[in-house]
Design a protein around this motif. Structure first.
Motif, PDB file in Angstrom:
ATOM      1  N   GLU A 189      -7.598   2.231   0.492  1.00  0.00           N
ATOM      2  CA  GLU A 189      -6.554   1.440   1.166  1.00  0.00           C
ATOM      3  C   GLU A 189      -5.337   2.302   1.469  1.00  0.00           C
ATOM      4  O   GLU A 189      -4.772   2.268   2.564  1.00  0.00           O
ATOM      5  CB  GLU A 189      -6.111   0.273   0.277  1.00  0.00           C
ATOM      6  CG  GLU A 189      -7.106  -0.851   0.134  1.00  0.00           C
ATOM      7  CD  GLU A 189      -7.322  -1.605   1.433  1.00  0.00           C
ATOM      8  OE1 GLU A 189      -6.405  -1.644   2.277  1.00  0.00           O
ATOM      9  OE2 GLU A 189      -8.433  -2.135   1.603  1.00  0.00           O
ATOM     10  N   GLN A 190      -4.907   3.054   0.455  1.00  0.00           N
ATOM     11  CA  GLN A 190      -3.698   3.879   0.619  1.00  0.00           C
ATOM     12  C   GLN A 190      -3.895   4.908   1.733  1.00  0.00           C
ATOM     13  O   GLN A 190      -3.042   5.071   2.614  1.00  0.00           O
ATOM     14  CB  GLN A 190      -3.370   4.602  -0.698  1.00  0.00           C
ATOM     15  CG  GLN A 190      -3.005   3.664  -1.849  1.00  0.00           C
ATOM     16  CD  GLN A 190      -3.370   4.255  -3.198  1.00  0.00           C
ATOM     17  OE1 GLN A 190      -3.525   5.470  -3.341  1.00  0.00           O
ATOM     18  NE2 GLN A 190      -3.505   3.410  -4.204  1.00  0.00           N
ATOM     19  N   THR A 237       0.832  -1.205   0.000  1.00  0.00           N
ATOM     20  CA  THR A 237       0.000   0.000   0.000  1.00  0.00           C
ATOM     21  C   THR A 237       0.864   1.252   0.000  1.00  0.00           C
ATOM     22  O   THR A 237       0.563   2.224  -0.707  1.00  0.00           O
ATOM     23  CB  THR A 237      -0.940  -0.025   1.213  1.00  0.00           C
ATOM     24  OG1 THR A 237      -1.618  -1.284   1.232  1.00  0.00           O
ATOM     25  CG2 THR A 237      -1.954   1.091   1.136  1.00  0.00           C
ATOM     26  N   LEU A 238       1.941   1.247   0.778  1.00  0.00           N
ATOM     27  CA  LEU A 238       2.884   2.381   0.743  1.00  0.00           C
ATOM     28  C   LEU A 238       3.460   2.547  -0.662  1.00  0.00           C
ATOM     29  O   LEU A 238       3.627   3.667  -1.149  1.00  0.00           O
ATOM     30  CB  LEU A 238       4.033   2.161   1.735  1.00  0.00           C
ATOM     31  CG  LEU A 238       3.728   2.404   3.207  1.00  0.00           C
ATOM     32  CD1 LEU A 238       4.925   2.003   4.068  1.00  0.00           C
ATOM     33  CD2 LEU A 238       3.392   3.880   3.445  1.00  0.00           C
ATOM     34  N   ARG A 280      -7.438   3.629  -3.519  1.00  0.00           N
ATOM     35  CA  ARG A 280      -7.091   4.873  -2.823  1.00  0.00           C
ATOM     36  C   ARG A 280      -7.525   4.827  -1.363  1.00  0.00           C
ATOM     37  O   ARG A 280      -6.822   5.322  -0.477  1.00  0.00           O
ATOM     38  CB  ARG A 280      -7.718   6.077  -3.547  1.00  0.00           C
ATOM     39  CG  ARG A 280      -7.382   7.455  -2.937  1.00  0.00           C
ATOM     40  CD  ARG A 280      -5.875   7.729  -2.902  1.00  0.00           C
ATOM     41  NE  ARG A 280      -5.242   7.447  -4.170  1.00  0.00           N
ATOM     42  CZ  ARG A 280      -5.155   8.324  -5.172  1.00  0.00           C
ATOM     43  NH1 ARG A 280      -5.610   9.545  -5.020  1.00  0.00           N
ATOM     44  NH2 ARG A 280      -4.580   7.982  -6.294  1.00  0.00           N
ATOM     45  N   LEU A 296      -2.440  12.981  -1.929  1.00  0.00           N
ATOM     46  CA  LEU A 296      -3.381  11.922  -2.316  1.00  0.00           C
ATOM     47  C   LEU A 296      -4.825  12.436  -2.269  1.00  0.00           C
ATOM     48  O   LEU A 296      -5.650  12.061  -3.106  1.00  0.00           O
ATOM     49  CB  LEU A 296      -3.241  10.699  -1.402  1.00  0.00           C
ATOM     50  CG  LEU A 296      -1.921   9.925  -1.495  1.00  0.00           C
ATOM     51  CD1 LEU A 296      -1.885   8.792  -0.475  1.00  0.00           C
ATOM     52  CD2 LEU A 296      -1.713   9.353  -2.902  1.00  0.00           C
ATOM     53  N   THR A 311      -4.262   3.334   5.265  1.00  0.00           N
ATOM     54  CA  THR A 311      -2.963   2.839   5.752  1.00  0.00           C
ATOM     55  C   THR A 311      -2.068   3.986   6.213  1.00  0.00           C
ATOM     56  O   THR A 311      -1.463   3.923   7.291  1.00  0.00           O
ATOM     57  CB  THR A 311      -2.261   2.022   4.638  1.00  0.00           C
ATOM     58  OG1 THR A 311      -3.023   0.841   4.403  1.00  0.00           O
ATOM     59  CG2 THR A 311      -0.847   1.625   5.051  1.00  0.00           C
ATOM     60  N   LEU A 312      -1.989   5.050   5.424  1.00  0.00           N
ATOM     61  CA  LEU A 312      -1.158   6.184   5.829  1.00  0.00           C
ATOM     62  C   LEU A 312      -1.713   6.872   7.078  1.00  0.00           C
ATOM     63  O   LEU A 312      -0.951   7.312   7.943  1.00  0.00           O
ATOM     64  CB  LEU A 312      -1.013   7.188   4.672  1.00  0.00           C
ATOM     65  CG  LEU A 312       0.257   7.026   3.842  1.00  0.00           C
ATOM     66  CD1 LEU A 312       0.334   5.672   3.162  1.00  0.00           C
ATOM     67  CD2 LEU A 312       0.384   8.138   2.806  1.00  0.00           C
ATOM     68  N   THR A 365      -1.266   2.747 -10.306  1.00  0.00           N
ATOM     69  CA  THR A 365      -1.464   1.437  -9.687  1.00  0.00           C
ATOM     70  C   THR A 365      -2.367   0.595 -10.595  1.00  0.00           C
ATOM     71  O   THR A 365      -3.018   1.138 -11.486  1.00  0.00           O
ATOM     72  CB  THR A 365      -2.145   1.586  -8.320  1.00  0.00           C
ATOM     73  OG1 THR A 365      -3.512   1.995  -8.527  1.00  0.00           O
ATOM     74  CG2 THR A 365      -1.446   2.639  -7.458  1.00  0.00           C
ATOM     75  N   GLU A 383       2.013   1.749  -3.433  1.00  0.00           N
ATOM     76  CA  GLU A 383       0.978   2.355  -4.282  1.00  0.00           C
ATOM     77  C   GLU A 383       0.941   3.869  -4.065  1.00  0.00           C
ATOM     78  O   GLU A 383       0.845   4.646  -5.024  1.00  0.00           O
ATOM     79  CB  GLU A 383      -0.400   1.757  -3.972  1.00  0.00           C
ATOM     80  CG  GLU A 383      -0.597   0.359  -4.548  1.00  0.00           C
ATOM     81  CD  GLU A 383      -2.074  -0.032  -4.646  1.00  0.00           C
ATOM     82  OE1 GLU A 383      -2.351  -1.039  -5.282  1.00  0.00           O
ATOM     83  OE2 GLU A 383      -2.937   0.676  -4.078  1.00  0.00           O
ATOM     84  N   ALA A 384       0.991   4.295  -2.801  1.00  0.00           N
ATOM     85  CA  ALA A 384       1.000   5.737  -2.508  1.00  0.00           C
ATOM     86  C   ALA A 384       2.209   6.394  -3.170  1.00  0.00           C
ATOM     87  O   ALA A 384       2.103   7.479  -3.762  1.00  0.00           O
ATOM     88  CB  ALA A 384       1.002   5.984  -1.005  1.00  0.00           C
ATOM     89  N   MET A 405      -0.700   4.770   9.986  1.00  0.00           N
ATOM     90  CA  MET A 405       0.728   4.912  10.286  1.00  0.00           C
ATOM     91  C   MET A 405       1.010   6.260  10.960  1.00  0.00           C
ATOM     92  O   MET A 405       1.847   6.344  11.870  1.00  0.00           O
ATOM     93  CB  MET A 405       1.550   4.735   9.008  1.00  0.00           C
ATOM     94  CG  MET A 405       1.457   3.310   8.457  1.00  0.00           C
ATOM     95  SD  MET A 405       2.483   3.014   6.974  1.00  0.00           S
ATOM     96  CE  MET A 405       4.042   2.552   7.757  1.00  0.00           C
TER      97      MET A 405
END
Lengths: 499, 499
Positions: free
Chosen positions: B45-46, A19-20, B43, B27, B49-50, A242, A22-23, B53
């Motif tokens: 997911e991205q 996922t990182l 997106r 993003l 996830t960020l 992606t 993809e970002a 984190m």
């Protein structure tokens, strides 16, 4: 709630890493297609931080034990086993290189890329050399670290990241086989061309909006899904984004529509591969494309094999004529075919025809290997470039702008990557010949703009299989044998020396 | 290498978090301005996830001890102390909410946003209600968690994230003061307007390319730096990106140029604030803008105070006339001034004039507070909306498209945010009156398109100070007193009831 198995724990960690990445892919696309120049410093921070965080996932202390435990799980299916194998490969590459080196190389590459954008039009190799020196130094440090960990020679250690299990020895073998027939084929093709009347260039200008319209139309014909992708502009065309949001770019010139058009068809080939990767394995290592040669085979199969064919250009000719309001014999399919299959000794790799292109790649392969192995110094690169061009292509660039400044790769830290272009061209020829033999509707489909049979064959034989087996197995399963130069040679001879 | 002090360790951790937030901002911009619809799942997911984190950095076990140790460092300067204070605030908010809730709300909001893009034009509140119910449920869970940790009422706990130290009690007080004069002012302004001949609408169509040209020209006049930012298109205009790469968006309609133009001027006000934040404190909590009311004050100061003034419209009129090829009295500065200062009871908040706008905000504030406090159910929202419109604005929407479906906020999880629009309008009036009093060159500058004196005053008094002190201190330092309704009232009376 059940506790996760070691394999599941690994999948969870690698999903976060995927996922990182993809970002990062979205940030990378933005950097090249959208970002104003003043955003470069902050973007470098963002990218290097995300790279480091992705790296930290691989360097976690628990990973080695999790690998051993997961490898001992008997219930894993073949895809899970293959996933585990790719996880280990990633881990091996990552743990070979300390985080501070990853971060330094990312920053230096972004810095050097921004400088390259100025240096290339200014023909200023001396000006950018210190930044490139920094990049090369960090790349050599990376190569040394990986070579030690992987037990491979310096160059192979870099190559392995782009071409899993590739080696300089194998490249030497393939490039020697190429060199055995290529000079003769190039000479014969040029000679044969000269015995015919020259094809006629359609007259511009070709408005950018019209060029874009053509690009979008052909992308749709090839099977590009605009709900899951875009077409934009950047200095150096690429396929980014992606698998669920594939973004290709091109650059337009008002006096030549073919360059952007063929570029778009090329990147669409890349995009279709990404889009065809199995959704069930999204963001897992096994769900990724199987190396750069195979990736390039997909773009070259579309551009060189399918779209420079007589069949496709018969479909394209009336569309081009109508869109640009063209008149006269320049717009006949036969003339367009001869224009798009012209062999010429030229300076710029990205504009080179498919017959001379391998010579450009062999030059870059020799030079980067010498730079990595410290047999060549950067101050001597322009001279070595020109010597190599004289020997391999038969002409010499008048300046570095059209010489060693022309490609972005080295300036952004891509070393050990160039050979994959030509391995990809060979793979494309081998796949296309197998596909058209397996499905007789493919070739006539191209003449109607119907790419569904071809795309279907690629989906089944290549795209959907992702990294579940090796590139060599994929190719052998799809074509009946591992890579060799025969199909590429047959393709060149059929197209350039016959009928 | 020296060991890092506790404060330095915190700065390092928060720099990483700030960098993740910058990546999320890019993003987010892409999501609204560039992304094809099929990219939404990946997106989500991205982004989640960020977000997780970034959240994990705040929930690290070492943080509480580091805070105590850093707070004991005597050598910290005032900015470092303020930074520490903002770090603690962020930590408090983050540790109140479990990671799984942050992730669930992010995902639900993205999902609901995509649905809202369909539901609004389709006028389908019933269709989107289940998704909004999910978002609201997670928002209420978040509010409850924060309320417990911060020791605040439910609504204040949400508000605090947008308006540090704001409270419903203070909003009630300000909104009561507004309500005391606003109905009278609105009625009087409309009555006074009716006694004059109606202003004339310039006749379109106004090509989008021309509208964009005007927007870019005025952005440049206001001081927008295009090496550090962009103008694009999105369904709902916003200011995004990062301080070094500020990206504003607008939407164009061919039959009305004023809407996009005023939208661009508004977002430019936001952008100038972001760009003016101190580079030395980039990606640290103290380097951020000081809350949403102050942010909105910067956009409204530019749009409402400066750019709907007679002075600015004298500068703008000939540019507009030339760009659109306009002729006749519709293009006179006085006519444009009367068009751009029209008071009307209308349905859409974003199109409302500055006199009726607070009524729209008071409605949303009441409704969202009731929904958060479980005194109103979503199934009753359309009815409650219409009742509120009747009472506060004096008209009722014919459908939900122009009613409770019109704003994106609730659908993307922005609750407790609306009041900041009107607090911002009041702050804008107070700042603008102080600025023009302090520097007599500001008002005449607007008539020449010279915003440098105004921007200079804002840079010194607001932008460069970032979050180094509270919003109330900033405002008191800049204007001599804390927020009250007097300046806003004076502004409305001067503009709408005099000369």
């Amino acid at each position: 709630m059940h506790a996760m198995t070691p394999y599941q724990q690994l999948e969870t960690r690698f999903a976060r890493r995927g996922t990182l990445q993809e970002a990062l892919a979205v940030l990378g696309w933005d950097h090249s297609a959208m970002m104003p120049s003043g955003g470069a410093g902050a973007r470098a921070e963002q990218v290097s931080t995300l790279e480091v965080m992705a790296h930290e996932i691989l360097t976690a202390a628990e990973l080695p034990d999790l690998f051993v435990a997961a490898e001992g799980q008997n219930e894993l299916d073949p895809w899970q086993r293959a996933n585990l194998k790719e996880m280990r490969r990633d881990w091996l590459h990552a743990t070979a290189v300390p985080a501070r080196l990853v971060e330094a190389l990312t920053k230096a590459s972004l810095d050097c890329e921004m400088a390259w954008r100025q240096a290339r039009p200014a023909n200023d190799f001396a000006g950018i050399r210190p930044k490139l020196e920094t990049v090369l130094g960090l790349v050599r440090e990376t190569a040394a670290a990986k070579a030690a960990k992987l037990g491979k020679p310096l160059y192979d250690a870099l190559l392995d990241a782009y071409e899993p299990d590739g080696s300089a020895a194998e490249i030497d073998r393939q490039f020697a086989a190429l060199s055995a027939f290529l000079p003769g084929t190039i000479g014969a093709a040029i000679e044969r061309q000269q015995s015919h009347p020259a094809p006629v260039q359609p007259e511009g200008p070709f408005p950018i909006e019209r060029q874009k319209e053509v690009g979008l139309k052909f992308m749709a014909a090839l099977g590009f899904d605009f709900d899951h992708g875009r077409l934009d502009v950047s200095a150096h065309p690429f396929c980014g984004g992606t698998p669920d949001d594939v973004r290709i770019t091109t650059r337009y010139e008002e006096d030549d529509f073919a360059r952007a058009m063929m570029g778009v068809l090329h990147e669409t080939g890349h995009a279709l591969y990404e889009r065809g990767l199995p959704a069930d394995w999204r963001r897992q290592p096994v769900g990724r494309a199987r190396g750069m040669s195979l990736h390039e085979s997909q773009s070259l199969l579309m551009e060189m094999q399918a779209c420079r064919s007589r069949e496709f250009l018969e479909f394209a000719a009336p569309i081009l004529r109508d869109t640009f309001g063209g008149r006269g014999p320049a717009w006949d399919a036969d003339n367009l075919y001869r224009l798009n299959t012209r062999v010429e000794r030229s300076l710029i790799r990205v504009d080179a025809d498919e017959a001379t292109y391998p010579a450009h790649v062999i030059l870059r392969y020799r030079l980067e290997r010498a730079l990595i192995e410290d047999r060549l110094q950067l101050k001597d690169l322009p001279g070595a470039w020109n010597d190599g061009m004289r020997e391999l292509v038969g002409i010499v660039p008048p300046d570095d702008r059209d010489g060693c400044l022309q490609d972005i790769h080295w300036y952004v830290g891509l070393w050990g990557y160039f050979p994959t272009y030509t391995l990809g061209a060979m793979t494309a020829a081998q796949l296309f010949q197998a596909a058209t033999a397996a499905d007789p509707s493919i070739a006539p489909g191209l003449a109607k703009g119907d790419f569904a049979p071809l795309l279907g064959w690629l989906r089944r034989n290549i795209h959907n299989r992702a990294s579940s087996v090796s590139a060599s197995e994929l190719l052998t399963d799809a074509t009946g044998k591992p890579l060799d130069t025969a199909a590429f040679q047959r393709h060149l001879e059929n197209r350039y020396l016959k009928d």
